[in-house]
Motif scaffolding. Structure first.
Motif, PDB file in Angstrom:
ATOM      1  N   ALA A 282       5.906 -29.625   0.989  1.00 35.28           N
ATOM      2  CA  ALA A 282       5.563 -29.916  -0.402  1.00 35.28           C
ATOM      3  C   ALA A 282       6.778 -30.135  -1.283  1.00 35.28           C
ATOM      4  O   ALA A 282       6.683 -30.839  -2.299  1.00 35.28           O
ATOM      5  N   LEU A 283       7.925 -29.561  -0.910  1.00 40.73           N
ATOM      6  CA  LEU A 283       9.094 -29.660  -1.774  1.00 40.73           C
ATOM      7  C   LEU A 283       9.541 -31.104  -2.004  1.00 40.73           C
ATOM      8  O   LEU A 283       9.807 -31.485  -3.160  1.00 40.73           O
ATOM      9  N   PRO A 284       9.638 -31.958  -0.972  1.00 36.84           N
ATOM     10  CA  PRO A 284      10.008 -33.360  -1.260  1.00 36.84           C
ATOM     11  C   PRO A 284       9.022 -34.066  -2.178  1.00 36.84           C
ATOM     12  O   PRO A 284       9.417 -34.865  -3.034  1.00 36.84           O
ATOM     13  N   ILE A 285       7.726 -33.782  -1.992  1.00 36.68           N
ATOM     14  CA  ILE A 285       6.714 -34.415  -2.832  1.00 36.68           C
ATOM     15  C   ILE A 285       6.886 -33.980  -4.287  1.00 36.68           C
ATOM     16  O   ILE A 285       6.806 -34.793  -5.218  1.00 36.68           O
ATOM     17  N   VAL A 286       7.138 -32.676  -4.483  1.00 35.26           N
ATOM     18  CA  VAL A 286       7.324 -32.171  -5.841  1.00 35.26           C
ATOM     19  C   VAL A 286       8.568 -32.776  -6.478  1.00 35.26           C
ATOM     20  O   VAL A 286       8.561 -33.194  -7.648  1.00 35.26           O
ATOM     21  N   LEU A 287       9.656 -32.859  -5.726  1.00 38.86           N
ATOM     22  CA  LEU A 287      10.899 -33.413  -6.276  1.00 38.86           C
ATOM     23  C   LEU A 287      10.749 -34.889  -6.619  1.00 38.86           C
ATOM     24  O   LEU A 287      11.233 -35.349  -7.664  1.00 38.86           O
TER      25      LEU A 287
ATOM     26  N   SER B 215      12.924 -39.064 -17.501  1.00 32.77           N
ATOM     27  CA  SER B 215      13.499 -40.166 -18.272  1.00 32.77           C
ATOM     28  C   SER B 215      14.693 -40.749 -17.524  1.00 32.77           C
ATOM     29  O   SER B 215      15.242 -40.139 -16.599  1.00 32.77           O
ATOM     30  N   HIS B 216      15.115 -41.933 -17.927  1.00 40.45           N
ATOM     31  CA  HIS B 216      16.246 -42.579 -17.283  1.00 40.45           C
ATOM     32  C   HIS B 216      17.524 -41.774 -17.465  1.00 40.45           C
ATOM     33  O   HIS B 216      18.367 -41.706 -16.546  1.00 40.45           O
ATOM     34  N   ASP B 217      17.697 -41.140 -18.611  1.00 40.64           N
ATOM     35  CA  ASP B 217      18.883 -40.322 -18.843  1.00 40.64           C
ATOM     36  C   ASP B 217      18.900 -39.102 -17.923  1.00 40.64           C
ATOM     37  O   ASP B 217      19.963 -38.700 -17.422  1.00 40.64           O
ATOM     38  N   ALA B 218      17.715 -38.509 -17.688  1.00 43.35           N
ATOM     39  CA  ALA B 218      17.654 -37.343 -16.799  1.00 43.35           C
ATOM     40  C   ALA B 218      17.969 -37.722 -15.360  1.00 43.35           C
ATOM     41  O   ALA B 218      18.573 -36.938 -14.624  1.00 43.35           O
ATOM     42  N   LEU B 219      17.576 -38.929 -14.956  1.00 37.42           N
ATOM     43  CA  LEU B 219      17.880 -39.375 -13.593  1.00 37.42           C
ATOM     44  C   LEU B 219      19.363 -39.641 -13.397  1.00 37.42           C
ATOM     45  O   LEU B 219      19.886 -39.511 -12.286  1.00 37.42           O
ATOM     46  N   ASN B 220      20.042 -40.012 -14.453  1.00 34.51           N
ATOM     47  CA  ASN B 220      21.470 -40.331 -14.350  1.00 34.51           C
ATOM     48  C   ASN B 220      22.370 -39.118 -14.542  1.00 34.51           C
ATOM     49  O   ASN B 220      23.591 -39.243 -14.491  1.00 34.51           O
ATOM     50  N   GLU B 221      21.776 -37.962 -14.799  1.00 35.83           N
ATOM     51  CA  GLU B 221      22.586 -36.764 -14.984  1.00 35.83           C
ATOM     52  C   GLU B 221      23.264 -36.341 -13.681  1.00 35.83           C
ATOM     53  O   GLU B 221      22.733 -36.563 -12.579  1.00 35.83           O
ATOM     54  N   PHE B 222      24.438 -35.745 -13.801  1.00 39.79           N
ATOM     55  CA  PHE B 222      25.124 -35.194 -12.629  1.00 39.79           C
ATOM     56  C   PHE B 222      25.895 -33.955 -13.069  1.00 39.79           C
ATOM     57  O   PHE B 222      26.689 -34.017 -14.020  1.00 39.79           O
ATOM     58  N   PRO B 223      25.681 -32.846 -12.406  1.00 41.54           N
ATOM     59  CA  PRO B 223      24.706 -32.630 -11.332  1.00 41.54           C
ATOM     60  C   PRO B 223      23.284 -32.520 -11.877  1.00 41.54           C
ATOM     61  O   PRO B 223      23.095 -32.091 -13.016  1.00 41.54           O
ATOM     62  N   LYS B 224      22.319 -32.929 -11.088  1.00 37.67           N
ATOM     63  CA  LYS B 224      20.933 -32.905 -11.530  1.00 37.67           C
ATOM     64  C   LYS B 224      20.375 -31.485 -11.422  1.00 37.67           C
ATOM     65  O   LYS B 224      20.647 -30.768 -10.464  1.00 37.67           O
ATOM     66  N   SER B 225      19.581 -31.119 -12.388  1.00 37.33           N
ATOM     67  CA  SER B 225      18.911 -29.819 -12.360  1.00 37.33           C
ATOM     68  C   SER B 225      17.591 -29.939 -11.609  1.00 37.33           C
ATOM     69  O   SER B 225      17.037 -31.035 -11.458  1.00 37.33           O
ATOM     70  N   LEU B 226      17.108 -28.795 -11.129  1.00 31.40           N
ATOM     71  CA  LEU B 226      15.848 -28.807 -10.393  1.00 31.40           C
ATOM     72  C   LEU B 226      14.700 -29.251 -11.288  1.00 31.40           C
ATOM     73  O   LEU B 226      13.828 -30.016 -10.866  1.00 31.40           O
ATOM     74  N   ILE B 227      14.688 -28.789 -12.522  1.00 31.38           N
ATOM     75  CA  ILE B 227      13.691 -29.221 -13.508  1.00 31.38           C
ATOM     76  C   ILE B 227      14.373 -30.212 -14.433  1.00 31.38           C
ATOM     77  O   ILE B 227      15.372 -29.885 -15.064  1.00 31.38           O
ATOM     78  N   PRO B 228      13.862 -31.450 -14.515  1.00 31.33           N
ATOM     79  CA  PRO B 228      14.515 -32.461 -15.349  1.00 31.33           C
ATOM     80  C   PRO B 228      14.591 -32.027 -16.816  1.00 31.33           C
ATOM     81  O   PRO B 228      13.715 -31.312 -17.324  1.00 31.33           O
ATOM     82  N   SER B 229      15.637 -32.453 -17.474  1.00 29.70           N
ATOM     83  CA  SER B 229      15.826 -32.104 -18.880  1.00 29.70           C
ATOM     84  C   SER B 229      14.932 -32.921 -19.806  1.00 29.70           C
ATOM     85  O   SER B 229      14.668 -32.507 -20.928  1.00 29.70           O
ATOM     86  N   GLY B 230      14.481 -34.069 -19.337  1.00 32.46           N
ATOM     87  CA  GLY B 230      13.618 -34.898 -20.167  1.00 32.46           C
ATOM     88  C   GLY B 230      12.529 -35.558 -19.344  1.00 32.46           C
ATOM     89  O   GLY B 230      12.781 -36.039 -18.234  1.00 32.46           O
TER      90      GLY B 230
END
Length: 290
Positions: free
Chosen positions: A43-48, A56-71
């Motif tokens: 289930a973890l890959p599906i959830v991620l 959001s596009h900004d959250a996808l471009n963050e580095f390092p990425k957090s487990l829960i997106p910021s936006g």
């Protein structure tokens, strides 16, 4: 005076050995932990992917990425479905999956019934031969299939993909339905024939209703196989591709949001189909095959 009678002491019981009970509890806990681990692993890959698809596009471009997106935003999914050919490819995938389930059951269920009710020489070898169809890679058959479909004027159509997926799904359908029909007692069918039913009426009125959960479970495997198949759909189509083939052919030039949204879109229909049919799947393993 008479001597008072001595009361005999009750025999002491041996101490209770609780080792088997503890061993059984440890085994049950181990099984539960293993099930939880497998569930999390699957289930973890599906959830991620789902979280990335609604980021959001900004959250996808963050580095390092957090487990829960910021936006969170629906822009990623919206841009994916607005891409050229996505809606058409989604419709093609649904049509191919439904047609594949239909033809696999129409052709494979009678074959499975014949295997379950008939005894003939070479039956086991025949079942192994059915599985050999899956041993041939689709890459080896690509050129003959493309040539045949071009000559029949069905290349780049939903019908061509349906033929390929039905061929790939038939071995599994035949063997699963054969095991389902074996689990249905033949005495019930014979009793129906005693009361005046023909062979066809007995199968339709007695055998099929009892085997319905198993047939529905077989349709789950067939639909998921058709939905996830990519190579065959890519070979025999060009402008009318299914959604997996459409996503695969555009990965090189696709953006990161498109890839996450495409992966999420490929997962959801299969999960919805399994969720709807889950009752039949549980009944197959809990009732029909008992």
């Amino acid at each position: 005076m008479s001597q008072p009678q001595q009361v005999e002491a009750a025999p002491q019981l041996p101490p209770i050995d609780r080792t088997p009970l503890r061993r059984r509890r440890r085994h049950a806990v181990g099984v539960q932990l293993a099930c939880i681990a497998v569930t999390v692993f699957m289930a973890l890959p599906i959830v991620l992917i789902g979280l990335a698809a609604v980021s959001s596009h900004d959250a996808l471009n963050e580095f390092p990425k957090s487990l829960i997106p910021s936006g969170f935003s629906t822009d990623t999914l919206t841009s994916f479905f607005r891409a050229t050919g996505t809606i058409q490819a989604l419709g093609n995938s649904l049509l191919v999956g439904i047609y594949t389930v239909f033809w696999s059951l129409i052709i494979g269920a009678p074959a499975g019934y014949a295997l379950a009710r008939s005894a003939f020489r070479g039956k086991d070898i025949y079942q192994v031969f059915i599985l050999l169809v899956r041993a041939l890679p689709i890459v080896v058959l690509s050129v003959p299939l493309a040539t045949m479909f071009l000559r029949l004027d069905v290349y780049d159509t939903v019908f061509a993909v349906t033929l390929v997926h039905t061929t790939l799904a038939l071995p599994t359908t035949v063997l699963i339905t054969a095991s389902i029909f074996v689990a249905v007692p033949a005495d019930l069918e014979e009793a129906a024939r005693v009361f005046g039913c023909t062979r066809w009426q007995a199968a339709r009125r007695v055998v099929v209703p009892l085997a319905l959960p198993g047939l529905a479970a077989s349709s789950i495997f067939t639909f998921v196989l058709s939905w996830n198949e990519i190579l065959g759909a890519t070979i025999v189509t060009l402008g009318h591709r299914t959604l997996p083939a459409q996503v695969l052919t555009t990965l090189d030039e696709a953006s990161t949001p498109y890839r996450f949204a495409g992966g999420f879109a490929l997962i959801i229909p299969a999960l919805v189909f399994i969720f709807v049919m889950r009752r039949y799947l549980v009944n197959m393993w809990g009732t029909t095959l008992r």
